[in-house]
Write a protein that holds these residues in place. Structure first.
Motif, PDB file in Angstrom:
ATOM      1  N   THR A 279       0.958  -7.913  24.329  1.00 15.84           N
ATOM      2  CA  THR A 279       2.154  -8.220  25.098  1.00 15.84           C
ATOM      3  C   THR A 279       1.866  -7.942  26.561  1.00 15.84           C
ATOM      4  OG1 THR A 279       3.530  -7.562  23.241  1.00 15.84           O
ATOM      5  CG2 THR A 279       4.594  -7.660  25.411  1.00 15.84           C
ATOM      6  N   PRO A 287       5.109   2.209  31.761  1.00  9.44           N
ATOM      7  CA  PRO A 287       5.406   2.879  30.493  1.00  9.44           C
ATOM      8  C   PRO A 287       4.903   4.313  30.515  1.00  9.44           C
ATOM      9  CG  PRO A 287       3.529   1.402  30.259  1.00  9.44           C
ATOM     10  CD  PRO A 287       4.096   1.150  31.627  1.00  9.44           C
ATOM     11  N   VAL A 289       3.368   7.366  28.243  1.00  9.59           N
ATOM     12  CA  VAL A 289       2.617   7.554  27.004  1.00  9.59           C
ATOM     13  C   VAL A 289       2.461   9.037  26.726  1.00  9.59           C
ATOM     14  CG1 VAL A 289       0.466   7.049  25.778  1.00  9.59           C
ATOM     15  CG2 VAL A 289       1.324   5.445  27.498  1.00  9.59           C
ATOM     16  N   ALA A 353       8.701  11.359  20.992  1.00 14.46           N
ATOM     17  CA  ALA A 353       9.133  10.509  22.106  1.00 14.46           C
ATOM     18  C   ALA A 353      10.388  11.079  22.758  1.00 14.46           C
ATOM     19  CB  ALA A 353       9.379   9.085  21.613  1.00 14.46           C
ATOM     20  N   SER A 359       7.834   6.406  25.828  1.00 16.90           N
ATOM     21  CA  SER A 359       8.190   5.241  25.023  1.00 16.90           C
ATOM     22  C   SER A 359       7.063   4.868  24.076  1.00 16.90           C
ATOM     23  CB  SER A 359       8.518   4.055  25.929  1.00 16.90           C
ATOM     24  OG  SER A 359       7.440   3.781  26.807  1.00 16.90           O
ATOM     25  N   LEU A 360       5.822   5.168  24.470  1.00 16.69           N
ATOM     26  CA  LEU A 360       4.661   4.888  23.624  1.00 16.69           C
ATOM     27  C   LEU A 360       4.077   6.208  23.129  1.00 16.69           C
ATOM     28  CD1 LEU A 360       2.926   2.121  25.758  1.00 16.69           C
ATOM     29  CD2 LEU A 360       4.300   1.807  23.702  1.00 16.69           C
ATOM     30  N   ASN A 381       5.358   2.043  19.431  1.00 19.76           N
ATOM     31  CA  ASN A 381       6.410   1.900  20.433  1.00 19.76           C
ATOM     32  C   ASN A 381       7.660   2.539  19.843  1.00 19.76           C
ATOM     33  OD1 ASN A 381       8.620   0.956  22.012  1.00 19.76           O
ATOM     34  ND2 ASN A 381       7.378  -0.763  22.738  1.00 19.76           N
ATOM     35  N   LYS A 383      10.492   3.322  21.173  1.00 22.74           N
ATOM     36  CA  LYS A 383      11.755   2.727  21.584  1.00 22.74           C
ATOM     37  C   LYS A 383      12.091   1.517  20.730  1.00 22.74           C
ATOM     38  CE  LYS A 383      14.223   1.445  25.797  1.00 22.74           C
ATOM     39  NZ  LYS A 383      14.121   1.262  27.263  1.00 22.74           N
ATOM     40  N   ALA A 384      11.051   0.690  20.444  1.00 25.02           N
ATOM     41  CA  ALA A 384      11.273  -0.514  19.647  1.00 25.02           C
ATOM     42  C   ALA A 384      11.182  -0.230  18.159  1.00 25.02           C
ATOM     43  CB  ALA A 384      10.257  -1.591  20.032  1.00 25.02           C
ATOM     44  N   VAL A 388       2.365  -0.604  17.318  1.00 30.50           N
ATOM     45  CA  VAL A 388       1.665  -1.524  18.223  1.00 30.50           C
ATOM     46  C   VAL A 388       0.297  -1.858  17.665  1.00 30.50           C
ATOM     47  CG1 VAL A 388       0.707  -1.784  20.545  1.00 30.50           C
ATOM     48  CG2 VAL A 388       2.915  -0.656  20.211  1.00 30.50           C
ATOM     49  N   SER A 419      -2.619  -3.901  25.042  1.00 30.08           N
ATOM     50  CA  SER A 419      -1.179  -3.941  24.818  1.00 30.08           C
ATOM     51  C   SER A 419      -0.391  -3.997  26.119  1.00 30.08           C
ATOM     52  CB  SER A 419      -0.736  -2.697  24.026  1.00 30.08           C
ATOM     53  OG  SER A 419      -1.440  -2.610  22.811  1.00 30.08           O
ATOM     54  N   LEU A 420      -0.925  -3.373  27.182  1.00 28.27           N
ATOM     55  CA  LEU A 420      -0.167  -3.226  28.418  1.00 28.27           C
ATOM     56  C   LEU A 420      -0.693  -4.071  29.566  1.00 28.27           C
ATOM     57  CD1 LEU A 420       0.228   0.649  28.350  1.00 28.27           C
ATOM     58  CD2 LEU A 420       1.856  -1.066  27.581  1.00 28.27           C
TER      59      LEU A 420
END
Length: 817
Positions: A279, A287, A289, A353, A359-360, A381, A383-384, A388, A419-420
């Motif tokens: 993504t 972000p 970590v 988290a 968030s990661l 992740n 938050k989601a 990942v 990923s980032l």
């Protein structure tokens, strides 16, 4: 709006008269009261308020006349402004809003007309009626009567008459930033209803469509600020400000080109099939970590340090990249300790988290299979609520567990990079396993604030691997916390010679410690600010607050503490957080907020007598004598309260009452303090107990007794310069000028290292007691230059009180800043 001349102060001012409709709705008393509250907004990017009142039924308020033009005038001349200028001004506006929001004040009408340009900076005007409008809106007054704002810039919820918080100002600022970049507001229309309909659709031309040279990060930041739903926007103006400043920084080269250059493409691709498609994240907010301590599932406790070692080595690598916000290992270790103690049912990834604000989340485990170890890691992740990806499992010989770490870090950083869409740095050889074993033990002890064992472990880690510099840095922290400044300085010199082996975050801590030892408050503040920016939820932010407070900057200290949560992370269960917060509020005169914080501290630490001190200070400042008596009774009735703690509490109350000009009321409290310290039990028959008795005796006029106690204390401990200064002051008060002058000269000539201005400060107090105010001023100014830190006692010191009105006391006392 009228331009007028303030005859009393010989200055030009602007007088703004409130619209009669608002005036009727708000009411004169509420208006004047709330303007008084708004007048406390003292910030470089906010136009202050001078006065307010009512004449012939018209409400008005007075503010300084600002030379220059407003932003509307600039936009009429230039239409589109330079991107760098826009981002700088937007960040300044956001800073001002963040300050106001922290005081509970929402502007509600951010627009170019209310943004004044002076000397290249932007000031926010017209905070005058926002709070009064808010309160009036809660008292059966219809929203139609009190719609404050401008349709093109107000948020959808404001247009709809909904409940507002600081995020409405974030939305309005987003509209203003958009207009500065493109020349037009994002939403237009012939009527307010048409404008609101467009806002609710959330559709507008992207700034890069109109002006392709604008960085993509700016486009993303604006998209978030202009989100229709408040929950989708930046949570605060401060977060928006941070994102704008990040967007203003030049971007580094692209990741995959770099990976190819160093041959790490394979490491980046070595992930299991469950890895989701990369993504591309271009958000202006980087972000955060956190790398959790890897679980030891081998069944052999001797591999426990490997879990810490894996987490720290990956964390250190990520910190070196400077591309993501990384939770420091110490913060992650503290969080893990809390989570182990709670052992709740919450998913461990989400719990970590939540505790660290990340968030990661990187988690992993270590397994054993015969004579081999297997290290497994994955990235989630939180938050989601999704995985990942996971790196390919790494096998290593059980006798050489550290060999797996280099591969682990390279693969995890490759996974994060894909990923980032960010860069990483080349992995280096990790320290030896024996060194990390010792370092792990040291960190466990350091988290417990058990500095003796921690120091031994850190020195053992360094001995096991002389290329491993980080343990020496933490060893210097131990020496500093133990007040062994000379050794701390020697250790820091060794660390400084190898600073390139530290991560950027740790280099800032090195610079901070060096500046602290040198008494250079500005450099210390700058260094720890940078560390806090890299790791906002870490203890670095608390240290920034502490240094800011000591540098006589209580508001930045308060703001930093407000950014930390006392419920999660390193501040959880930590009383000094509350003590510093209440102190910062106290010296700003925010006694209502101070009392709220102090009472929350006592609620959280009911068995700690020191938790009564902040509340006692606040109540004394507010002259709440009845509540002070109740607090005293509650503290004295505690089973675990000892005489020294009770005496300290009474002395604190007496000192505050004296500082707030209740000198007669202070005496009974000094008497209580004296009686508590004079009990003669094993608690008070200590240096601390005798020191408390001496100070209380001096406040009660028992000068000879205080002098004798002080002389004995100074003879027993020559390192305590406050004892020496105390004796010198009392010698002056007893008429022994020769003894006072002797001690003054001794202190003034003391040039030992690491005293940080204290000899000159104590000499200055003696000079003030002798009535030599000129010499006192010189000595106190010298103390400040040498790094003497602000203390709460400054504003309640009966000797320094003789200097009130002189510039030196205003420089020393945060009250007068």
């Amino acid at each position: 709006m009228y331009l007028a001349q303030d005859l009393k102060h010989d200055r030009r001012v602007a007088i703004k008269v409130l619209d009669p409709e608002y005036g009727r709705a708000v009411g004169t008393q509420r208006f004047v009261r709330e303007i008084r509250i708004a007048a406390r907004l003292t910030h470089p990017n906010i136009v202050p308020l001078y006065d307010s009142g009512e004449i012939a039924g018209q409400l008005f308020y007075v503010m300084p006349y600002v030379e220059g033009e407003n932003l509307r005038g600039r936009l009429k001349r230039e239409t589109m402004l330079p991107v760098a200028q826009v981002l700088e001004w937007a960040a300044e506006i956001a800073d001002g809003l963040a300050f106001a929001h922290a005081q509970g004040i929402v502007h509600r009408d951010i627009k170019p007309e209310n943004l004044l340009i002076q000397s290249g900076h932007v000031l926010i005007a017209d905070f005058g009626i926002a709070r009064a409008i808010d309160l009036a809106a809660g008292e059966n007054i219809t929203s139609e009567q009190l719609v404050l704002g401008t349709p093109m810039y107000m948020s959808p919820e404001q247009a709809g008459g909904g409940k507002l918080d600081g995020r409405t100002d974030v939305y309005s600022l987003g509209c203003v930033v958009y207009e500065m970049l493109t020349g037009e507001p994002p939403f237009g229309g012939r009527t307010p209803q048409a404008i609101t309909a467009k806002k609710l659709s959330g559709r507008y031309p992207g700034v890069r469509v109109i002006r392709p040279t604008i960085p993509q990060a700016v486009d993303h930041a604006l998209a978030r600020a202009l989100a229709v739903i408040p929950a989708d926007r930046f949570a605060s103006a401060e977060e928006f400000s941070r994102s704008l400043r990040v967007a203003a920084k030049p971007k580094s080269g692209r990741l995959l080109l770099w990976l190819a250059g160093v041959g790490l493409i394979g490491a980046a691709i070595a992930v299991v099939a469950t890895h989701s498609a990369p993504t591309q994240v271009h958000s202006a907010v980087r972000p955060r970590v956190v790398v959790g301590i890897f679980e030891n599932r081998s069944g052999d406790p001797s591999y426990d340090p490997l879990g810490f070692m894996a987490a720290d080595w990956v964390t250190e690598g990520l910190q070196r990249t400077g591309t993501v916000d990384v939770v420091p290992t110490l913060t992650a270790l503290t969080a893990a300790r809390f989570l182990r103690e709670e052992a709740g049912t919450e998913d461990p990834v989400r719990a970590l988290a939540r505790e660290t604000g990340a968030s990661l989340v990187v988690t992993g485990a270590i397994y054993r299979d015969q004579d081999s170890l297997l290290v497994q890691a994955q990235l989630a992740n939180a938050k989601a609520g999704r995985l990942v990806g996971a790196v390919e499992p790494i096998w290593t010989d059980e006798k050489q567990p550290a060999q797996a770490l280099q591969q682990l870090r390279a693969r995890l950083m490759g996974l994060l990079a894909l990923s980032l869409d960010d860069r990483v740095i080349q992995a280096e050889r990790p320290p030896t396993y024996a060194a990390y074993q010792a370092f792990s033990e040291g960190m466990d002890a350091y988290v417990r604030e058990d500095y003796g064992p921690a120091l031994a472990a850190f020195e053992g880690a360094r001995a096991a691997d002389t290329t491993f510099v980080l343990p020496l840095l933490y060893a210097s922290f131990c020496y500093m916390n133990s007040r062994n400044y000379a050794v701390a300085d020697s250790v820091l010199r060794i660390v400084a010679s190898q600073r390139d082996r530290l991560s950027k975050y740790d280099r800032y801590w090195l610079d901070y410690q060096k500046a602290e030892l040198a008494g250079n408050a500005s450099e210390a503040l700058a260094a720890i600010r940078h560390a806090a920016e890299l790791a906002p939820t870490s203890k670095a932010t608390y240290n920034f607050a502490a240094v800011a407070f000591e540098a006589r900057e209580p508001f930045p200290a308060e703001s930093a503490l407000r950014r930390l949560s006392p419920d999660v992370g390193p501040m959880r269960g930590w009383f000094p957080y509350w003590d510093l917060l209440s102190s910062a509020l106290h010296v700003q005169g925010k006694h209502r907020l101070e009392l709220e914080a102090a009472r929350e501290a006592r609620r959280r630490f009911p068995d700690r007598i020191t938790a009564y001190l902040p509340e006692a200070r606040a109540l004394a400042a507010k002259h709440e004598s009845t509540e002070l008596e109740h607090l005293w009774s509650a503290a004295a009735g505690k089973i675990n309260a000892n005489s020294t703690e009770i005496g300290t509490l009474a002395y604190e109350v007496g000192s505050e009452l004296f500082a707030h000009e209740d000198s007669s009321d202070s005496q009974p409290w000094f008497t209580r303090a004296y009686k508590a310290f004079a009990t003669g039990d094993e608690i008070t028959d200590t240096h601390e107990g005798r020191w408390g008795r001496a100070r209380a005796a001096a406040r009660l006029g028992r000068l000879r007794e205080a002098f004798d106690l002080g002389e004995a204390l100074a003879a027993a401990d020559s390192t305590r310069l406050d004892y020496v200064g105390f004796v010198g002051v009392l010698a002056s008060q007893l008429g022994n000028q020769m003894r006072a002058e002797e001690l003054l000269h001794k202190l003034a000539a003391d040039r030992r290292s690491f005293t940080l201005g204290e000899p000159r400060f104590q000499a200055g107090r003696i000079a003030a007691a002798l009535g030599d105010l000129e010499r006192a001023t010189e000595l106190l100014a010298s103390a400040q230059r040498e790094g003497y830190a602000y203390e709460m006692d400054f504003h309640r010191d009966e000797i320094l009180a003789r200097l009130r009105g002189l510039p030196i006391l205003r420089q020393l006392d945060a009250h007068d800043k």
